[in-house]
Scaffold this active site. Sequence first.
Site, PDB file in Angstrom:
ATOM      1  CE  LYS A  16      33.609  29.399  21.828  1.00 43.90           C
ATOM      2  NZ  LYS A  16      33.717  30.698  22.524  1.00 43.90           N
ATOM      3  CG  ASN A  17      34.754  28.787  26.080  1.00 43.02           C
ATOM      4  OD1 ASN A  17      34.809  29.458  25.045  1.00 43.02           O
ATOM      5  ND2 ASN A  17      33.614  28.556  26.716  1.00 43.02           N
TER       6      ASN A  17
ATOM      7  NE  ARG B 241      32.036  38.828  27.246  1.00 42.50           N
ATOM      8  CZ  ARG B 241      32.033  39.776  28.157  1.00 42.50           C
ATOM      9  NH1 ARG B 241      31.494  40.926  27.891  1.00 42.50           N
ATOM     10  NH2 ARG B 241      32.572  39.590  29.336  1.00 42.50           N
TER      11      ARG B 241
ATOM     12  CB  CYS C 178      27.344  39.890  23.769  1.00 45.66           C
ATOM     13  SG  CYS C 178      27.329  38.122  23.812  1.00 45.66           S
TER      14      CYS C 178
ATOM     15  NE  ARG D 289      29.046  37.158  27.485  1.00 39.80           N
ATOM     16  CZ  ARG D 289      29.508  36.154  26.757  1.00 39.80           C
ATOM     17  NH1 ARG D 289      29.140  36.011  25.507  1.00 39.80           N
ATOM     18  NH2 ARG D 289      30.351  35.287  27.277  1.00 39.80           N
ATOM     19  N   PRO D 290      28.867  42.768  30.946  1.00 43.36           N
ATOM     20  CG  PRO D 290      28.280  43.061  33.179  1.00 43.36           C
ATOM     21  CD  PRO D 290      27.860  42.361  31.925  1.00 43.36           C
ATOM     22  CB  ILE D 291      34.514  43.985  30.911  1.00 45.29           C
ATOM     23  CG1 ILE D 291      34.505  45.451  30.469  1.00 45.29           C
ATOM     24  CG2 ILE D 291      34.204  43.080  29.748  1.00 45.29           C
ATOM     25  CD1 ILE D 291      35.667  45.794  29.546  1.00 45.29           C
ATOM     26  CG  ASP D 292      31.263  44.930  36.458  1.00 37.67           C
ATOM     27  OD1 ASP D 292      30.984  44.139  35.529  1.00 37.67           O
ATOM     28  OD2 ASP D 292      30.810  44.792  37.604  1.00 37.67           O
ATOM     29  CG  LEU D 293      32.930  41.242  38.091  1.00 41.69           C
ATOM     30  CD1 LEU D 293      32.347  39.847  38.029  1.00 41.69           C
ATOM     31  CD2 LEU D 293      33.016  41.715  39.536  1.00 41.69           C
TER      32      LEU D 293
ATOM     33  CG  ASP E 280      28.882  27.999  27.059  1.00 45.82           C
ATOM     34  OD1 ASP E 280      28.157  28.999  27.152  1.00 45.82           O
ATOM     35  OD2 ASP E 280      30.130  28.071  26.984  1.00 45.82           O
TER      36      ASP E 280
ATOM     37  CB  ILE F 272      25.107  32.052  33.458  1.00 43.88           C
ATOM     38  CG1 ILE F 272      25.279  30.806  34.329  1.00 43.88           C
ATOM     39  CG2 ILE F 272      26.456  32.754  33.241  1.00 43.88           C
ATOM     40  CD1 ILE F 272      25.904  31.017  35.684  1.00 43.88           C
TER      41      ILE F 272
ATOM     42  NE  ARG G 154      31.790  33.468  18.209  1.00 44.71           N
ATOM     43  CZ  ARG G 154      31.146  33.503  19.367  1.00 44.71           C
ATOM     44  NH1 ARG G 154      29.836  33.646  19.401  1.00 44.71           N
ATOM     45  NH2 ARG G 154      31.793  33.409  20.508  1.00 44.71           N
TER      46      ARG G 154
END
Length: 417
Positions: free
Chosen positions: A22-23, A92, A116, A121-125, A305, A327, A397
């Site tokens: 999936k990933n 996400r 989430c 779960r930020p997306i700043d990076l 995971d 994490i 999922r």
Amino acid sequence: MSYYEITGGRPLSGSLAVHGAKNSVLPILAACLLVPGQCVLHNCPNLSDVSATLDILRLLGCRADREGDAVVVDASALSRWEVPEHLMREMRSSVIFLGALLARLGTAELFYPGGCELGPRPIDLHLSALRALGAEILEEQGALVCRGGQLRGREICLSIPSVGATENAMLAACGCPGQTTLVGAAREPEIIDLQGFLQAAGARVTGAGTSTIVIEGGAPLRPAEYRVMGDRIAAATYLCGAAAATGEIELTGVSPATLTAVLACLEEGGCVLHTGPDRIALRCGAPLRGISPVRTAPYPGFPTDAQAVLMAALAGGEGATLFVENIFDSRYRHVDELRRMGADIQLAGRAAMVSGVGRLHGAAVCSTDLRGGAALVVAALGAEGTTQVSELRHIKRGYQALDKNLRALGAEIREIP
Ligand code: UD1
């Protein structure tokens, strides 16, 4: 609402081909946007997250069709650059479309992926990497408007080896003229798989699997055919299932090298393992024993995971194991559900002390998230009596035909509509 009904205590036996990762497949599907032509992806798992990604591709003007285990994507007619809010909220990882759209069209309009179940779960990076490449990003009431008028390759340093930010930066950099050097990149096998696809499409990307990735961007990509790697987390789930239920199983289509940290834990807990280039065999004749502390970490450390599924197997074993989740902030939501099955788990912040109770018992439990849901199935396989696991939408999922596969290995599990 359907649920799984699982009667535990049946040893597992037999062989199973693990589905595609999936990933890996989600970023590779987004990468298909970079190709003005037809791409064929083999070993593409049939998961609700994959269906949601195909919906986004179609909405953007691509052709995206499933043909057995393959998916054919043709982004020649890519015509839109907005991903609507309801599709962004569904998944996400759709934030990966930011880098892909920027690379191909130089513009993208998305929404914040939203809350989430694993905590914030930020997306700043992701955003600072794209800004470093020259993208202008406006954030307005949850919307992200990106324009890449002056995109140019350069050096980007990630302060955390974020998997998603690494992938987003790789895709955007493919569309930037010049050389991008990504320092502090994530080293997960799925990043190597994304690089494999991009190289097959003619992109000049090297270094994936190390913490420095170099991209020579700006050249157009060409149609490619690619086989997605096997899902190491699905594999970890089946192995933990066999460790919980006892038995002897063989998994094919997955590289043991991608699971070193998980296999070491299972071996320490008393399982006997044999591996080949693309196969893992596990034999477990007795309840798992407690093992040294399990600390989640970026690859090649123990994968976050796989934390829940290993915890489920150890909770029904003997002896104590300390888990430390490094994490995500909120990744112990399965613990309350495991306690309903008799598990003895004490939580203190990032730490969880699991004291094996010898055997769990069946109960009615509820999936709280994808891997947490899989952990309840693992626990149920070894538990005494019958367990009902509800909220299967989380499990679907990321697992294709989990119930059918486990039945083929001898488990007593069925989905009750
Ligand atoms: C990916 C995987 C997910 C896995 C995770 C960690 C996919 C689709 N999902 O998620 O299954 O659990 O890697 O292996 O591949 N962070 C920030 N700012 C950012 C981005 C991340 O602070 O902009 C933090 C996160 O909060 C987290 C850590 O970095 O604490 C790692 O997250 P990241 O590697 O980005 O995970 P995902 O890519 O979201």
